[in-house]
Write a protein that holds these residues in place. Structure first.
Motif, PDB file in Angstrom:
ATOM      1  N   PHE A 140      12.144  18.171  -9.995  1.00 60.37           N
ATOM      2  CA  PHE A 140      12.535  17.188 -11.017  1.00 60.37           C
ATOM      3  C   PHE A 140      11.359  16.874 -11.941  1.00 60.37           C
ATOM      4  O   PHE A 140      11.478  16.944 -13.168  1.00 60.37           O
ATOM      5  N   ARG A 141      10.197  16.561 -11.343  1.00 61.61           N
ATOM      6  CA  ARG A 141       9.025  16.190 -12.153  1.00 61.61           C
ATOM      7  C   ARG A 141       8.673  17.291 -13.152  1.00 61.61           C
ATOM      8  O   ARG A 141       8.281  17.026 -14.273  1.00 61.61           O
ATOM      9  N   ARG A 142       8.769  18.539 -12.698  1.00 62.89           N
ATOM     10  CA  ARG A 142       8.300  19.663 -13.523  1.00 62.89           C
ATOM     11  C   ARG A 142       9.427  20.447 -14.182  1.00 62.89           C
ATOM     12  O   ARG A 142       9.225  21.581 -14.644  1.00 62.89           O
TER      13      ARG A 142
ATOM     14  N   LEU B 265       0.835  -1.207   0.000  1.00 61.75           N
ATOM     15  CA  LEU B 265       0.000   0.000   0.000  1.00 61.75           C
ATOM     16  C   LEU B 265       0.864   1.249   0.000  1.00 61.75           C
ATOM     17  O   LEU B 265       1.906   1.282   0.661  1.00 61.75           O
ATOM     18  N   GLU B 266       0.415   2.270  -0.720  1.00 58.92           N
ATOM     19  CA  GLU B 266       0.993   3.605  -0.575  1.00 58.92           C
ATOM     20  C   GLU B 266      -0.062   4.427   0.149  1.00 58.92           C
ATOM     21  O   GLU B 266      -1.221   4.481  -0.279  1.00 58.92           O
ATOM     22  N   VAL B 267       0.341   4.997   1.249  1.00 59.44           N
ATOM     23  CA  VAL B 267      -0.598   5.753   2.088  1.00 59.44           C
ATOM     24  C   VAL B 267      -0.260   7.233   1.922  1.00 59.44           C
ATOM     25  O   VAL B 267       0.837   7.664   2.263  1.00 59.44           O
TER      26      VAL B 267
ATOM     27  N   ALA C 220      -4.156  20.962  -1.477  1.00 58.73           N
ATOM     28  CA  ALA C 220      -4.358  20.318  -2.787  1.00 58.73           C
ATOM     29  C   ALA C 220      -3.140  20.562  -3.682  1.00 58.73           C
ATOM     30  O   ALA C 220      -2.684  21.702  -3.817  1.00 58.73           O
ATOM     31  N   ALA C 221      -2.625  19.485  -4.269  1.00 60.72           N
ATOM     32  CA  ALA C 221      -1.475  19.598  -5.180  1.00 60.72           C
ATOM     33  C   ALA C 221      -1.422  18.346  -6.044  1.00 60.72           C
ATOM     34  O   ALA C 221      -2.151  17.377  -5.800  1.00 60.72           O
ATOM     35  N   GLY C 222      -0.552  18.398  -7.048  1.00 57.76           N
ATOM     36  CA  GLY C 222      -0.238  17.221  -7.844  1.00 57.76           C
ATOM     37  C   GLY C 222      -1.452  16.557  -8.467  1.00 57.76           C
ATOM     38  O   GLY C 222      -2.378  17.223  -8.944  1.00 57.76           O
ATOM     39  N   SER C 223      -1.425  15.225  -8.429  1.00 53.81           N
ATOM     40  CA  SER C 223      -2.447  14.448  -9.146  1.00 53.81           C
ATOM     41  C   SER C 223      -3.849  14.697  -8.599  1.00 53.81           C
ATOM     42  O   SER C 223      -4.823  14.669  -9.347  1.00 53.81           O
ATOM     43  N   MET C 224      -3.967  14.967  -7.292  1.00 59.19           N
ATOM     44  CA  MET C 224      -5.315  15.169  -6.745  1.00 59.19           C
ATOM     45  C   MET C 224      -5.907  16.498  -7.209  1.00 59.19           C
ATOM     46  O   MET C 224      -7.092  16.568  -7.574  1.00 59.19           O
ATOM     47  N   ALA C 225      -5.086  17.542  -7.213  1.00 61.33           N
ATOM     48  CA  ALA C 225      -5.568  18.858  -7.660  1.00 61.33           C
ATOM     49  C   ALA C 225      -6.062  18.746  -9.107  1.00 61.33           C
ATOM     50  O   ALA C 225      -7.113  19.258  -9.480  1.00 61.33           O
TER      51      ALA C 225
ATOM     52  N   ASP D  88      11.807  13.237  -1.885  1.00 63.17           N
ATOM     53  CA  ASP D  88      11.300  12.352  -2.942  1.00 63.17           C
ATOM     54  C   ASP D  88       9.862  11.923  -2.663  1.00 63.17           C
ATOM     55  O   ASP D  88       9.134  11.547  -3.588  1.00 63.17           O
ATOM     56  N   THR D  89       9.474  11.902  -1.406  1.00 61.35           N
ATOM     57  CA  THR D  89       8.169  11.326  -1.031  1.00 61.35           C
ATOM     58  C   THR D  89       7.221  12.340  -0.381  1.00 61.35           C
ATOM     59  O   THR D  89       6.129  11.955   0.051  1.00 61.35           O
ATOM     60  N   CYS D  90       7.674  13.580  -0.271  1.00 61.70           N
ATOM     61  CA  CYS D  90       6.840  14.632   0.341  1.00 61.70           C
ATOM     62  C   CYS D  90       6.840  15.857  -0.566  1.00 61.70           C
ATOM     63  O   CYS D  90       7.761  16.046  -1.352  1.00 61.70           O
ATOM     64  N   ARG D  91       5.819  16.704  -0.418  1.00 58.76           N
ATOM     65  CA  ARG D  91       5.899  18.044  -1.003  1.00 58.76           C
ATOM     66  C   ARG D  91       6.164  19.032   0.122  1.00 58.76           C
ATOM     67  O   ARG D  91       5.381  19.109   1.081  1.00 58.76           O
TER      68      ARG D  91
ATOM     69  N   VAL E 139       2.877  19.952   2.435  1.00 53.65           N
ATOM     70  CA  VAL E 139       1.720  19.935   1.527  1.00 53.65           C
ATOM     71  C   VAL E 139       1.088  18.548   1.498  1.00 53.65           C
ATOM     72  O   VAL E 139      -0.108  18.384   1.732  1.00 53.65           O
ATOM     73  N   ASP E 140       1.901  17.539   1.207  1.00 53.98           N
ATOM     74  CA  ASP E 140       1.427  16.147   1.199  1.00 53.98           C
ATOM     75  C   ASP E 140       2.628  15.217   1.286  1.00 53.98           C
ATOM     76  O   ASP E 140       3.780  15.657   1.159  1.00 53.98           O
ATOM     77  N   PHE E 141       2.364  13.948   1.531  1.00 52.89           N
ATOM     78  CA  PHE E 141       3.456  12.969   1.611  1.00 52.89           C
ATOM     79  C   PHE E 141       2.902  11.561   1.497  1.00 52.89           C
ATOM     80  O   PHE E 141       1.703  11.334   1.646  1.00 52.89           O
TER      81      PHE E 141
HETATM   82  N1  UDP Z   1       4.248  10.065  -3.819  1.00 52.54           N
HETATM   83  C1  UDP Z   1       5.323   9.197  -3.702  1.00 52.54           C
HETATM   84  N2  UDP Z   1       5.376   8.083  -4.501  1.00 52.54           N
HETATM   85  C2  UDP Z   1       4.411   7.789  -5.395  1.00 52.54           C
HETATM   86  C3  UDP Z   1       3.323   8.672  -5.515  1.00 52.54           C
HETATM   87  C4  UDP Z   1       3.261   9.794  -4.716  1.00 52.54           C
HETATM   88  O1  UDP Z   1       6.219   9.411  -2.871  1.00 52.54           O
HETATM   89  O2  UDP Z   1       4.516   6.755  -6.081  1.00 52.54           O
HETATM   90  C5  UDP Z   1       4.170  11.269  -2.965  1.00 52.54           C
HETATM   91  C6  UDP Z   1       4.435  12.540  -3.736  1.00 52.54           C
HETATM   92  O3  UDP Z   1       5.793  12.918  -3.641  1.00 52.54           O
HETATM   93  C7  UDP Z   1       3.557  13.551  -3.041  1.00 52.54           C
HETATM   94  C8  UDP Z   1       2.388  12.726  -2.509  1.00 52.54           C
HETATM   95  O4  UDP Z   1       2.846  11.382  -2.481  1.00 52.54           O
HETATM   96  O5  UDP Z   1       4.237  14.132  -1.941  1.00 52.54           O
HETATM   97  C9  UDP Z   1       1.145  12.840  -3.355  1.00 52.54           C
HETATM   98  O6  UDP Z   1       1.472  12.576  -4.684  1.00 52.54           O
HETATM   99  P1  UDP Z   1       0.397  12.707  -5.857  1.00 52.54           P
HETATM  100  O7  UDP Z   1      -0.670  11.688  -5.657  1.00 52.54           O
HETATM  101  O8  UDP Z   1      -0.040  14.117  -5.955  1.00 52.54           O
HETATM  102  O9  UDP Z   1       1.166  12.209  -7.128  1.00 52.54           O
HETATM  103  P2  UDP Z   1       2.006  12.960  -8.202  1.00 52.54           P
HETATM  104  O10 UDP Z   1       1.425  14.310  -8.415  1.00 52.54           O
HETATM  105  O11 UDP Z   1       3.375  12.953  -7.635  1.00 52.54           O
HETATM  106  O12 UDP Z   1       1.825  12.037  -9.355  1.00 52.54           O
END
Ligand code: UDP
Length: 242
Positions: free
Chosen positions: A219-221, A94-96, A102-107, A201-204, A179-181
Motif C-alpha cells: 500500500f505505502r509503495r 510508545l511504539e516499540v 534494514a528496511a523502510g525509514s531506518m534504511a 499493517d504493523t510488520c514487514r 523483517v521488522d515490526f
Molecule cells: N510501523 C507501524 N506503525 C508506525 C510505524 C511503523 O506499524 O506508525 C511498523 C512498520 O509497519 C514496520 C516497522 O514498524 O514493520 C518499522 O517501520 P519504519 O520505522 O521502517 O517506518 P516506515 O518505513 O513504515 O515509515
C-alpha cells in the motif's frame, strides 16, 4: 459464533484502522478491525475491502501463538470476523520497533541498502503522538518524561525480544522472513501486557524465497495486490483461504 452487535456498545476510541468499545465488563474491551488503510502519518488513506477481517484473523492467530508461549498479552479471544475481546489497557505512549533486516525509514535514514541483514536485532522506541509524527525517544527521555518507568522499559525490552524470537522462528517454517515490526504495550491492573495488533499493517513480511512483500508496503509503495498479499499471509499461517 454469534456476531457482536456494536450498536449496543459505547465507542471509547476510534483509531485509524481500529475502534475500541466498552463492554458489560469493566475488565474487557471489544476491538473492531476496519478496512481503512493509512500511511505517512495519515496523509495517504484508502479503503481496502476485507482488510479488517484479514487483520483480525491474522492478529488473533499471532496473539494465540504468543499466549501459548507464555507472553503476557491483552488478548482474550476472537469474537467474530472483525471483533476481538481483549483485556482493558492503559496504553503506554510508545511504539516499540524491532528490526532484523534494514528496511523502510531506518534504511533510508542511515543510507543502508534495504534488505541488509543486521548483526543483531535493533530495538527502537518512538513517542506515540500523531501531531508530532511519532518522534524517536531514548530510554532516558522516556523515563524523564514519565512515559514509562525503567522497570516497565526493562519488561518491554524482554517481551519484545521474546516476541521477535517466537515469531521469527515460527514464520521461518512458513517461508516468511520477519523483517521488522511494531509493538505497543499497556497496563492492566498494574501488569505490563502486550497490546494493539500484530498484522501485515504493523510488520514487514517478505517471502523467504522470492523476497515478495506480503505487508503494508504494498500500500505505502503502490505495489498493488494488497488484499492478495494479506490473504496469502492468512493462508500461510492458518491454511484458511479467505
Ligand atoms: N510501523 C507501524 N506503525 C508506525 C510505524 C511503523 O506499524 O506508525 C511498523 C512498520 O509497519 C514496520 C516497522 O514498524 O514493520 C518499522 O517501520 P519504519 O520505522 O521502517 O517506518 P516506515 O518505513 O513504515 O515509515
Amino acid at each position: 459464533m454469534v456476531a457482536i452487535n456494536l450498536d449496543k456498545l459505547e465507542l471509547l476510541y476510534e483509531g485509524k484502522a481500529k475502534e475500541v468499545y466498552k463492554t458489560g465488563s469493566s475488565a474487557a474491551y471489544i476491538v473492531h478491525y476496519k478496512d481503512d488503510a493509512t500511511a505517512f502519518n495519515g496523509e495517504k488513506h484508502d479503503i481496502i475491502f476485507g482488510k479488517g477481517v484479514l487483520n483480525n484473523k491474522i492478529s488473533s492467530f499471532f496473539f494465540e501463538l504468543l499466549k501459548n508461549e507464555g507472553v503476557p498479552t491483552h488478548f482474550i479471544r476472537r469474537e467474530d470476523d472483525r471483533n476481538q475481546l481483549v483485556l482493558t489497557l492503559d496504553i503506554l505512549p510508545l511504539e516499540v520497533i524491532v528490526r532484523n533486516i534494514a528496511a523502510g525509514s531506518m534504511a533510508k535514514r542511515f543510507g543502508i541498502e534495504e534488505g541488509t541483514s543486521l548483526k543483531h536485532p535493533i530495538l527502537e522506541f518512538c513517542y506515540k503522538n500523531d501531531a508530532l509524527g511519532d518522534p524517536f525517544a531514548n530510554e532516558s527521555q522516556i523515563t524523564a518524561f514519565g512515559w514509562a518507568t525503567q522497570e516497565q522499559l526493562d519488561g518491554i525490552k524482554a517481551i519484545a525480544m521474546k516476541v521477535n524470537s517466537i515469531l521469527t522462528t515460527f514464520l521461518a517454517t512458513k517461508n516468511i522472513t520477519l523483517v521488522d515490526f511494531k509493538l505497543e504495550f499497556g497496563l492492566h491492573d498494574g501488569a505490563l501486557l502486550l497490546g494493539d495488533e500484530i498484522s501485515p499493517d504493523t510488520c514487514r513480511f517478505w517471502d523467504s524465497k522470492t523476497g515478495e512483500k506480503l505487508d503494508k508496503d504494498r500500500f505505502r509503495r503502490d505495489l498493488g495486490n494488497i488484499e492478495d498479499a494479506y490473504k496469502e499471509m492468512l493462508f500461510r499461517l492458518t491454511g484458511e483461504k479467505a
